[in-house]
Design an enzyme around this catalytic site. Structure first.
Site, PDB file in Angstrom:
ATOM      1  CG  ASP A 114     141.665 -32.568  59.008  1.00 55.76           C
ATOM      2  OD1 ASP A 114     141.916 -33.498  59.790  1.00 55.76           O
ATOM      3  OD2 ASP A 114     142.356 -31.530  58.956  1.00 55.76           O
ATOM      4  CE  LYS A 121     156.765 -31.034  56.752  1.00 51.23           C
ATOM      5  NZ  LYS A 121     155.531 -31.097  55.949  1.00 51.23           N
ATOM      6  N   GLY A 178     144.319 -32.088  55.276  1.00 49.33           N
ATOM      7  CA  GLY A 178     144.678 -31.489  56.572  1.00 49.33           C
ATOM      8  C   GLY A 178     144.125 -30.084  56.704  1.00 49.33           C
ATOM      9  CG  LEU A 190     139.162 -29.536  59.595  1.00 48.15           C
ATOM     10  CD1 LEU A 190     138.282 -30.445  60.443  1.00 48.15           C
ATOM     11  CD2 LEU A 190     138.366 -28.326  59.125  1.00 48.15           C
ATOM     12  CG  ASP A 210     143.848 -41.702  56.682  1.00 50.14           C
ATOM     13  OD1 ASP A 210     144.950 -41.154  56.407  1.00 50.14           O
ATOM     14  OD2 ASP A 210     143.738 -42.623  57.513  1.00 50.14           O
ATOM     15  CE1 TYR A 235     156.602 -31.377  60.257  1.00 46.54           C
ATOM     16  CE2 TYR A 235     158.413 -29.935  60.882  1.00 46.54           C
ATOM     17  CZ  TYR A 235     157.180 -30.124  60.286  1.00 46.54           C
ATOM     18  OH  TYR A 235     156.533 -29.050  59.701  1.00 46.54           O
TER      19      TYR A 235
HETATM   20  P1  NAD Z   1     148.343 -28.773  61.888  1.00 44.15           P
HETATM   21  O1  NAD Z   1     148.929 -29.791  62.798  1.00 44.15           O
HETATM   22  O2  NAD Z   1     147.739 -27.552  62.477  1.00 44.15           O
HETATM   23  O3  NAD Z   1     147.226 -29.463  60.969  1.00 44.15           O
HETATM   24  C1  NAD Z   1     147.449 -30.700  60.352  1.00 44.15           C
HETATM   25  C2  NAD Z   1     146.082 -31.286  60.001  1.00 44.15           C
HETATM   26  O4  NAD Z   1     146.306 -32.565  59.396  1.00 44.15           O
HETATM   27  C3  NAD Z   1     145.181 -31.513  61.221  1.00 44.15           C
HETATM   28  O5  NAD Z   1     143.934 -30.872  61.010  1.00 44.15           O
HETATM   29  C4  NAD Z   1     145.018 -33.031  61.291  1.00 44.15           C
HETATM   30  O6  NAD Z   1     143.738 -33.447  61.715  1.00 44.15           O
HETATM   31  C5  NAD Z   1     145.271 -33.431  59.850  1.00 44.15           C
HETATM   32  N1  NAD Z   1     145.720 -34.820  59.699  1.00 44.15           N
HETATM   33  C6  NAD Z   1     146.524 -35.533  60.525  1.00 44.15           C
HETATM   34  N2  NAD Z   1     146.671 -36.784  60.033  1.00 44.15           N
HETATM   35  C7  NAD Z   1     145.955 -36.852  58.879  1.00 44.15           C
HETATM   36  C8  NAD Z   1     145.723 -37.874  57.921  1.00 44.15           C
HETATM   37  N3  NAD Z   1     146.212 -39.110  58.058  1.00 44.15           N
HETATM   38  N4  NAD Z   1     144.948 -37.569  56.837  1.00 44.15           N
HETATM   39  C9  NAD Z   1     144.418 -36.335  56.688  1.00 44.15           C
HETATM   40  N5  NAD Z   1     144.591 -35.334  57.576  1.00 44.15           N
HETATM   41  C10 NAD Z   1     145.352 -35.593  58.654  1.00 44.15           C
HETATM   42  O7  NAD Z   1     149.457 -28.401  60.822  1.00 44.15           O
HETATM   43  P2  NAD Z   1     149.684 -27.009  60.077  1.00 44.15           P
HETATM   44  O8  NAD Z   1     150.440 -26.124  60.989  1.00 44.15           O
HETATM   45  O9  NAD Z   1     148.416 -26.530  59.492  1.00 44.15           O
HETATM   46  O10 NAD Z   1     150.713 -27.467  58.952  1.00 44.15           O
HETATM   47  C11 NAD Z   1     150.283 -27.852  57.661  1.00 44.15           C
HETATM   48  C12 NAD Z   1     151.506 -28.276  56.872  1.00 44.15           C
HETATM   49  O11 NAD Z   1     152.455 -27.200  56.840  1.00 44.15           O
HETATM   50  C13 NAD Z   1     152.258 -29.475  57.469  1.00 44.15           C
HETATM   51  O12 NAD Z   1     152.796 -30.259  56.422  1.00 44.15           O
HETATM   52  C14 NAD Z   1     153.390 -28.826  58.235  1.00 44.15           C
HETATM   53  O13 NAD Z   1     154.495 -29.687  58.349  1.00 44.15           O
HETATM   54  C15 NAD Z   1     153.704 -27.641  57.348  1.00 44.15           C
HETATM   55  N6  NAD Z   1     154.383 -26.566  58.086  1.00 44.15           N
HETATM   56  C16 NAD Z   1     153.742 -25.903  59.090  1.00 44.15           C
HETATM   57  C17 NAD Z   1     154.406 -24.917  59.792  1.00 44.15           C
HETATM   58  C18 NAD Z   1     153.742 -24.145  60.909  1.00 44.15           C
HETATM   59  O14 NAD Z   1     154.423 -23.370  61.616  1.00 44.15           O
HETATM   60  N7  NAD Z   1     152.424 -24.311  61.124  1.00 44.15           N
HETATM   61  C19 NAD Z   1     155.732 -24.600  59.471  1.00 44.15           C
HETATM   62  C20 NAD Z   1     156.366 -25.323  58.461  1.00 44.15           C
HETATM   63  C21 NAD Z   1     155.660 -26.308  57.757  1.00 44.15           C
HETATM   64  N1  SER Z   2     156.327 -24.780  63.040  1.00 44.81           N
HETATM   65  C1  SER Z   2     156.784 -26.078  62.672  1.00 44.81           C
HETATM   66  C2  SER Z   2     157.193 -26.856  63.872  1.00 44.81           C
HETATM   67  O1  SER Z   2     157.617 -26.249  64.823  1.00 44.81           O
HETATM   68  C3  SER Z   2     157.978 -25.946  61.742  1.00 44.81           C
HETATM   69  O2  SER Z   2     157.799 -26.802  60.697  1.00 44.81           O
HETATM   70  O3  SER Z   2     157.091 -28.048  63.855  1.00 44.81           O
END
Ligand code: NAD
Ligand code: SER
Length: 318
Positions: A34, A146, A8, A10, A53, A142
């Site tokens: 990704d 988690k 993931g 990107l 994937d 979600y």
């Molecule tokens: P994002 O949605 O920006 O990026 C997720 C990436 O996963 C995308 O580039 C997408 O193309 C890729 N993806 C989707 N399905 C896929 C698959 N089957 N195989 C491979 N890649 C795949 O998410 P993010 O904000 O970068 O978050 C990354 C991680 O951190 C996630 O697990 C998210 O739950 C966790 N997280 C994020 C936040 C936040 O605020 N951004 C907060 C808490 C937790």
């Molecule tokens: N920023 C994330 C969301 O809102 C928290 O995991 O889904």
């Protein structure tokens, strides 16, 4: 030096985490992956990129074997708002992904970083100074994935000695890649709209208090936890971490100090509001602080100033 695969890569976090890891360990030691292809010149020019994937055991295993990976940062997931629109897909990607990553890690001896979230809590969790160990009955798909991911990581460590580590990220604020469909996305969008239009229509109510963190702190937390001495870690997985806790009204007031005439309106999206209301107001990250020295550098004011400065520079170039 670790040899790393980022799934993931990107997304909002991966775009910056890959760069930070490459700077620390060397570009050729970090494989970005990704299911989307990178914009030309973004990743492949500075380091390896693979299509992986995460729900395919074969593809994850191939990438780990081909690049002799010993550490997987597993970021691929659907976030909270998108997850509620497509709960079945969220289960397949989020649970299918972490299960297959852990299986490959077990077979190949890899360490695993798994980002959990404040979404792992629910309406019956104490909302104020939410403890590290407490009630976890989330009401979103979600959040369900988690909590399950946290437990699965604990299990793989206990049962198979996989070196699993993780944090519960709050909402992340950043200016490089856009957020991917979460409930906390407003705290990023507001900056784009403040600079472009001096106004923002907020989908959450003015008093909706949530934990947040600026991306430089999130990147540092991730790397520091993965480099921490294992002997210090009592919990290993799913450490509460936070940097600030604010409401939309407080964020708007902070932005208005720097953007003349900035106006906030509210057009509440009920589904998003319901999710936000089910999450804590402020979590207690004392265990992360004492076990591996977690300490954030950006509070609301410092984050706001830096975001505005960097985003203005970025938008003026585009
Ligand atoms: P994002 O949605 O920006 O990026 C997720 C990436 O996963 C995308 O580039 C997408 O193309 C890729 N993806 C989707 N399905 C896929 C698959 N089957 N195989 C491979 N890649 C795949 O998410 P993010 O904000 O970068 O978050 C990354 C991680 O951190 C996630 O697990 C998210 O739950 C966790 N997280 C994020 C936040 C936040 O605020 N951004 C907060 C808490 C937790
Ligand atoms: N920023 C994330 C969301 O809102 C928290 O995991 O889904």
């Amino acid at each position: 030096m670790p040899k790393i695969l980022v799934t993931g890569a990107l997304g909002q976090i991966g775009t910056e985490l890959v760069a930070a890891l490459r700077e620390r360990y060397g570009a050729d030691r970090v494989v970005a992956s990704d299911i989307r292809m990178p914009t030309r010149g973004r990743h492949e020019a500075v380091g390896p990129f693979d299509f992986v994937d995460c729900t395919s055991l074969h593809q994850v295993r191939e990438a780990v074997n081909r690049h002799r990976v010993d550490t997987i940062y597993h970021l691929a997931a659907l976030l909270s708002a998108v997850g509620e629109e497509k709960p079945q897909v969220a289960w397949d990607v989020n649970m299918g992904g972490i299960y297959r990553v852990l299986e490959v890690a077990r077979q190949s001896g890899c360490a695993v970083f798994f980002p959990s979230s404040i979404a792992a809590f629910g309406p019956s969790t104490p909302a104020e100074m939410t403890p590290q160990e407490t009630i976890q009955r989330p009401t979103t798909i979600y959040g369900v994935t988690k909590v399950s991911g946290e437990l699965l990581c604990d299990y793989y460590h206990r049962r198979f000695a996989v070196d699993t580590r993780g944090v519960r990220f709050p909402g992340l604020i950043s200016h490089v890649a856009l957020p991917g469909g979460g409930t906390t996305d407003y705290a990023v969008e507001i900056f784009y709209e403040a600079i472009r239009n001096r106004r923002y229509r907020c989908p959450l109510g003015p008093d909706t208090r949530l934990d947040m963190m600026y991306m430089p702190d999130a990147l540092r937390a991730t790397i520091e936890l993965m480099e921490a001495d294992a002997a210090q870690l009592v919990h290993r997985n799913s450490f509460n971490i936070t940097a600030m806790s604010f409401t939309p009204e407080e964020l708007a007031a902070q932005i208005a100090r720097h953007v003349d005439g900035f106006k906030m309106e509210y057009e509440i999206e009920p589904e998003l509001q319901k999710i936000a209301d089910s999450w804590p107001d402020r979590i207690d990250d004392g265990e992360a602080r004492s076990q591996w020295g977690w300490n954030p550098e950006y509070d609301l004011e410092r984050m706001t100033v830096d975001m505005l400065e960097r985003l203005e520079a970025k938008l003026s170039r585009s």
